[in-house]
Design a protein around this motif. Structure first.
Motif, PDB file in Angstrom:
ATOM      1  N   GLY A 116      34.380  36.449  37.808  1.00  0.00           N
ATOM      2  CA  GLY A 116      35.359  35.374  38.614  1.00  0.00           C
ATOM      3  C   GLY A 116      36.410  36.113  39.546  1.00  0.00           C
ATOM      4  O   GLY A 116      36.565  36.665  40.338  1.00  0.00           O
ATOM      5  N   ALA A 117      36.312  37.140  38.727  1.00  0.00           N
ATOM      6  CA  ALA A 117      37.668  37.943  38.611  1.00  0.00           C
ATOM      7  C   ALA A 117      37.010  38.963  39.712  1.00  0.00           C
ATOM      8  O   ALA A 117      37.519  39.494  40.825  1.00  0.00           O
ATOM      9  N   LEU A 118      35.763  39.065  39.745  1.00  0.00           N
ATOM     10  CA  LEU A 118      35.342  40.269  41.026  1.00  0.00           C
ATOM     11  C   LEU A 118      35.065  39.378  42.156  1.00  0.00           C
ATOM     12  O   LEU A 118      35.115  39.856  43.664  1.00  0.00           O
ATOM     13  N   ASN A 119      34.818  38.220  42.150  1.00  0.00           N
ATOM     14  CA  ASN A 119      34.592  37.470  43.653  1.00  0.00           C
ATOM     15  C   ASN A 119      36.145  37.526  44.469  1.00  0.00           C
ATOM     16  O   ASN A 119      36.057  37.525  45.189  1.00  0.00           O
ATOM     17  N   ALA A 120      37.125  37.664  43.341  1.00  0.00           N
ATOM     18  CA  ALA A 120      38.671  36.784  43.602  1.00  0.00           C
ATOM     19  C   ALA A 120      38.717  38.142  45.157  1.00  0.00           C
ATOM     20  O   ALA A 120      38.745  38.464  46.026  1.00  0.00           O
TER      21      ALA A 120
END
Lengths: 235, 235
Positions: free
Chosen positions: A122-126
């Motif tokens: 999730g953090a990466l996609n953000a």
DNA sequence: CGACCATTTGATATGGATCAAGCGATGTGG
DNA sequence: CCACATCGCTTGATCCATATCAAATGGTCG
């Protein structure tokens, strides 16, 4: 046709977390230090896994992306008939756990004691939403993975000799600078990777040794003596 | 172990272009009409290929992305020993030619006469820079392709029965609504797809027919009589 | 009808799996 | 330090699924 490989019970000591906001001296992995590399170092947690311990399981939600820092990792799948198919081997610098479904297609285990950098998907996609660079890198990464699997597919229709030869060349290209390959994985792992039995792998290696194409000083160490002979076997 | 499949010469009538700035009634492909779909319709050219003609060749620069509108397409690779490995079959609505290197890894041919929507990769990428939606769609597409190839990889270590059964189920799921599968491809194509010989494919079908798992009214038409029996064979 | 091509069927060969045993390393307890 | 169990690997003997070789069948097109 059943049971090429019985399911081997895995005694599993527990893994250790050691989060750190500040990037540590992250070892031999710094080649290009792209956007992904930086993001992982910044936002990732370093995890330690002991030999044979599970990193994630098939059908678990795929929440993280992983990067091998030290040691080595295998992904695999147990088929309905009990055989195990290994999806890939991952060495320091390699990224695994790339998934598109919500759940993992493969399980992952440490082959040797391993340190792995873990980052929340999730953090990466953000981040990727802000950084076209990072997004592109993830895309490229997927492309590489696709290519890798396509090559595996081609491998699996070839003869035992070709498969083993290709495997050795692949490992030599990835890991070591020289012609000496240090194999972190067992014969069983290799067999399950190549879709062969452990006996066939062993026999094939003996045979290649007979041809002077390779040397096998110890079972985990293989020296390529005649790369072109190996490539010739190979498609 | 050589020559599972001799290279078959391909008589190739020429293909026809029919560009059109305005989107035509684009047939049965409109399922979701995503950003990619729209872009391709807008910026793409419709090409017609006759049976067995080449769409692109291995090692040619990968300049385009392709979408099957009517007919069917195979991608393949000729191995050094002359065997042919089929990478995939593409039916109306499917996208092929997705590449990450500068050059195609596979060749592509029309299995039957086919209409194909073709769009320049460069143009697509340019669009994708503006549209996160399009970019995401391309990413997802790659993910699907990856999954597809992984599944193939798992297939290739299974028995002939399992491979053929899986193939039939796959084709049934993709193409037809009912249990009747209309196969556009020859036995040889199927064999090269599954890593078997044409004889083994034929025998396996006969055997499945004997078990009443399927019916084979004509060689190109197969009716699934007992899906669960087929799935059971399948891993 | 006859030629051609794809498919099926039959007979045999073979590569790799399976079953089984031997062999060296590594580790453990006495 | 040495017997002994264990584990990973190799080697040998045999079996079997699929390839290979060969021929028959059937469908299509001129």
């Amino acid at each position: 046709m059943l049971t090429q490989t019985a399911i081997r019970a895995v005694p599993s000591r527990r893994s250790t977390v050691s989060t750190h906001g500040a990037p540590p001296a992250s070892g031999p992995t710094d080649r290009e230090a792209g956007a992904l590399e930086q993001t992982m170092r910044l936002m990732g947690a370093m995890m330690s896994y002991s030999r044979n311990s599970e990193i994630f399981g098939e059908n678990e939600p795929a929440e993280y992306l992983y990067k091998v820092v030290t040691g080595s990792v295998r992904t695999y799948k147990i088929l309905s008939d009990g055989r195990r198919q290994i999806g890939g081997f991952y060495l320091p610098g390699d990224i695994f756990g790339l998934e598109f479904a919500a759940e993992h297609t493969f399980s992952a285990e440490a082959i040797t004691d391993a340190k792995v950098l873990v980052v929340k998907r999730g953090a990466l996609n953000a981040q990727a939403n802000g950084s076209a660079l990072l997004a592109r890198e993830l895309f490229t990464l997927t492309g590489h993975e696709l290519r890798r699997v396509q090559d595996r597919m081609l491998l699996l229709v070839k003869s035992a000799q070709e498969r083993v030869a290709s495997f050795l060349l692949e490992m030599a290209d990835r890991g070591s600078a020289s012609n000496a390959v240090e194999l972190p994985m067992s014969r069983q792992d290799i067999a399950d990777y190549l879709g062969l039995t452990i006996e066939t792998v062993s026999r094939t290696l003996t045979c290649l040794e007979g041809t002077a194409a390779i040397e096998v000083p110890t079972s985990r160490r293989i020296v390529l003596r005649n790369r072109s002979a190996l490539s010739r076997l190979n498609s």
